[in-house]
Design an enzyme around this catalytic site. Sequence first.
Site, PDB file in Angstrom:
ATOM      1  N   PRO A 209       0.790  -1.230   0.000  1.00  0.00           N
ATOM      2  CA  PRO A 209       0.000   0.000   0.000  1.00  0.00           C
ATOM      3  C   PRO A 209       0.821   1.278   0.000  1.00  0.00           C
ATOM      4  CG  PRO A 209      -0.232  -1.197   2.084  1.00  0.00           C
ATOM      5  CD  PRO A 209       0.455  -2.113   1.114  1.00  0.00           C
ATOM      6  N   ASN A 210       0.372   2.191  -0.837  1.00  0.00           N
ATOM      7  CA  ASN A 210       0.876   3.564  -0.948  1.00  0.00           C
ATOM      8  C   ASN A 210       2.212   3.679  -1.677  1.00  0.00           C
ATOM      9  OD1 ASN A 210      -1.308   4.894   0.422  1.00  0.00           O
ATOM     10  ND2 ASN A 210      -0.561   3.906   2.278  1.00  0.00           N
TER      11      ASN A 210
ATOM     12  N   ARG B  58       4.587  12.099  -2.905  1.00  0.00           N
ATOM     13  CA  ARG B  58       4.389  12.627  -1.558  1.00  0.00           C
ATOM     14  C   ARG B  58       5.535  12.167  -0.656  1.00  0.00           C
ATOM     15  NH1 ARG B  58       1.835  16.288   0.043  1.00  0.00           N
ATOM     16  NH2 ARG B  58       1.070  15.307   1.945  1.00  0.00           N
TER      17      ARG B  58
ATOM     18  N   TYR C 243      10.786   9.039   1.521  1.00  0.00           N
ATOM     19  CA  TYR C 243      10.831   7.998   0.488  1.00  0.00           C
ATOM     20  C   TYR C 243      11.537   8.441  -0.797  1.00  0.00           C
ATOM     21  CZ  TYR C 243       7.540   5.937   3.744  1.00  0.00           C
ATOM     22  OH  TYR C 243       6.961   5.427   4.881  1.00  0.00           O
TER      23      TYR C 243
ATOM     24  N   ASN D  16       8.132  -5.376  -0.672  1.00  0.00           N
ATOM     25  CA  ASN D  16       7.998  -4.310   0.312  1.00  0.00           C
ATOM     26  C   ASN D  16       6.511  -4.276   0.671  1.00  0.00           C
ATOM     27  OD1 ASN D  16       7.734  -2.054   1.853  1.00  0.00           O
ATOM     28  ND2 ASN D  16       9.005  -0.742   0.551  1.00  0.00           N
TER      29      ASN D  16
ATOM     30  N   ALA E 124       2.849  -0.841   4.981  1.00  0.00           N
ATOM     31  CA  ALA E 124       2.336  -0.892   6.354  1.00  0.00           C
ATOM     32  C   ALA E 124       1.863  -2.292   6.752  1.00  0.00           C
ATOM     33  CB  ALA E 124       1.198   0.109   6.514  1.00  0.00           C
TER      34      ALA E 124
ATOM     35  N   HIS F  13       3.693  -4.581   9.335  1.00  0.00           N
ATOM     36  CA  HIS F  13       3.539  -4.484  10.783  1.00  0.00           C
ATOM     37  C   HIS F  13       2.220  -5.053  11.290  1.00  0.00           C
ATOM     38  CE1 HIS F  13       6.803  -1.895   9.776  1.00  0.00           C
ATOM     39  NE2 HIS F  13       6.021  -0.994   9.219  1.00  0.00           N
TER      40      HIS F  13
ATOM     41  N   ASP G 193       1.813 -15.890   6.321  1.00  0.00           N
ATOM     42  CA  ASP G 193       1.350 -17.238   5.993  1.00  0.00           C
ATOM     43  C   ASP G 193       1.492 -17.530   4.498  1.00  0.00           C
ATOM     44  OD1 ASP G 193       0.736 -17.772   8.612  1.00  0.00           O
ATOM     45  OD2 ASP G 193      -1.421 -17.472   8.404  1.00  0.00           O
TER      46      ASP G 193
ATOM     47  N   GLU H 255      12.576  -9.347   2.013  1.00  0.00           N
ATOM     48  CA  GLU H 255      11.785  -8.200   2.486  1.00  0.00           C
ATOM     49  C   GLU H 255      12.627  -6.931   2.293  1.00  0.00           C
ATOM     50  OE1 GLU H 255      11.680  -8.242   6.739  1.00  0.00           O
ATOM     51  OE2 GLU H 255      10.035  -6.784   6.889  1.00  0.00           O
TER      52      GLU H 255
ATOM     53  N   HIS I 153      12.676  -2.586   2.789  1.00  0.00           N
ATOM     54  CA  HIS I 153      12.092  -1.326   3.251  1.00  0.00           C
ATOM     55  C   HIS I 153      13.001  -0.183   2.830  1.00  0.00           C
ATOM     56  CE1 HIS I 153       9.055  -3.389   5.442  1.00  0.00           C
ATOM     57  NE2 HIS I 153       9.975  -4.174   5.936  1.00  0.00           N
ATOM     58  N   ILE I 154      12.388   0.840   2.277  1.00  0.00           N
ATOM     59  CA  ILE I 154      13.130   2.011   1.801  1.00  0.00           C
ATOM     60  C   ILE I 154      13.740   2.728   3.002  1.00  0.00           C
ATOM     61  CG2 ILE I 154      12.907   4.226   0.595  1.00  0.00           C
ATOM     62  CD1 ILE I 154      10.409   2.895  -0.839  1.00  0.00           C
ATOM     63  N   SER I 155      12.920   2.958   4.001  1.00  0.00           N
ATOM     64  CA  SER I 155      13.402   3.559   5.251  1.00  0.00           C
ATOM     65  C   SER I 155      13.836   2.432   6.185  1.00  0.00           C
ATOM     66  CB  SER I 155      12.273   4.371   5.900  1.00  0.00           C
ATOM     67  OG  SER I 155      11.218   3.503   6.314  1.00  0.00           O
TER      68      SER I 155
ATOM     69  N   ARG J 219      12.049   4.276  13.395  1.00  0.00           N
ATOM     70  CA  ARG J 219      10.860   5.135  13.325  1.00  0.00           C
ATOM     71  C   ARG J 219       9.920   4.802  14.490  1.00  0.00           C
ATOM     72  NH1 ARG J 219       8.871   5.011   7.215  1.00  0.00           N
ATOM     73  NH2 ARG J 219       7.534   6.694   8.041  1.00  0.00           N
TER      74      ARG J 219
ATOM     75  N   ARG K 219       6.236   0.445  14.070  1.00  0.00           N
ATOM     76  CA  ARG K 219       6.894  -0.065  12.856  1.00  0.00           C
ATOM     77  C   ARG K 219       8.017  -1.052  13.190  1.00  0.00           C
ATOM     78  NH1 ARG K 219       4.937   3.411   8.726  1.00  0.00           N
ATOM     79  NH2 ARG K 219       4.481   5.471   9.542  1.00  0.00           N
TER      80      ARG K 219
HETATM   81  O1  CA2 Z   1      10.292   1.985   4.500  1.00  0.00           O
HETATM   82  C1  CA2 Z   1       9.472   1.321   3.845  1.00  0.00           C
HETATM   83  O2  CA2 Z   1       9.687   0.915   2.707  1.00  0.00           O
HETATM   84  C2  CA2 Z   1       8.089   1.023   4.447  1.00  0.00           C
HETATM   85  O3  CA2 Z   1       7.759  -0.317   4.107  1.00  0.00           O
HETATM   86  C3  CA2 Z   1       7.141   1.997   3.794  1.00  0.00           C
HETATM   87  C4  CA2 Z   1       5.719   1.924   4.346  1.00  0.00           C
HETATM   88  C5  CA2 Z   1       5.738   2.017   5.879  1.00  0.00           C
HETATM   89  O4  CA2 Z   1       4.421   1.814   6.368  1.00  0.00           O
HETATM   90  C6  CA2 Z   1       6.663   1.002   6.480  1.00  0.00           C
HETATM   91  O5  CA2 Z   1       6.667   1.200   7.887  1.00  0.00           O
HETATM   92  C7  CA2 Z   1       8.076   1.158   5.966  1.00  0.00           C
HETATM   93  C8  CA2 Z   1       4.859   3.062   3.808  1.00  0.00           C
HETATM   94  C9  CA2 Z   1       4.856   3.175   2.319  1.00  0.00           C
HETATM   95  C10 CA2 Z   1       4.279   4.483   1.952  1.00  0.00           C
HETATM   96  O6  CA2 Z   1       4.874   4.895   0.754  1.00  0.00           O
HETATM   97  C11 CA2 Z   1       4.741   6.185   0.380  1.00  0.00           C
HETATM   98  C12 CA2 Z   1       5.540   6.586  -0.650  1.00  0.00           C
HETATM   99  C13 CA2 Z   1       5.460   7.886  -1.070  1.00  0.00           C
HETATM  100  C14 CA2 Z   1       4.565   8.751  -0.515  1.00  0.00           C
HETATM  101  C15 CA2 Z   1       3.756   8.329   0.505  1.00  0.00           C
HETATM  102  C16 CA2 Z   1       3.837   7.032   0.957  1.00  0.00           C
END
Ligand code: CA2
Length: 144
Positions: free
Chosen positions: A9-10, A17, A22, A74, A77, A80, A87, A98, A100-102, A107, A111
Amino acid sequence: MKILVINGPNLNMLGIRQPEIYGKTTYEDLKAMISAEAERLGVAVDFFQSNHEGALVDAIQQAYFDRVDGIVINPGAYTHTSVALLDAVKAVSTPTVEVHISDPETREEFRHVSYIRAACVATVKGRGLEGYLEALRLLAKRDS
Ligand code: CA2
């Protein structure tokens, strides 16, 4: 070798954004970066992104039926929260990395847990979009 890159998601909002977390690269740019690295490594790569948990489970299962050799995921959210994704990866037993960008562990507290991690062969976090390339290289190396 066939690898499926799944984004949750997202992540389709990349570059649009929250660039401070990110980055400024778009999801389409990310796919191009991964495709270039896949070509360099001589692996075939496919992409899937969804904002829906069940659709992500379906994609993981489909990877098994399509005889995909490795998954880069990736889960956003759902990392978590989702026992269903854990599963699914366990069920298919396709080597999964797995990404994660961050670095979620630096954080908010919520998370810090990753359900899917227990089913993954590796986790790459906090390396920005380069982390996806690293994950691809890890899977390609395992296969050689
Ligand atoms: O660091 C990551 O890649 C995360 O998986 C990103 C998730 C976050 O919920 C995880 O805790 C860590 C959120 C992805 C949201 O991506 C966006 C990208 C651009 C603008 C807004 C959201």
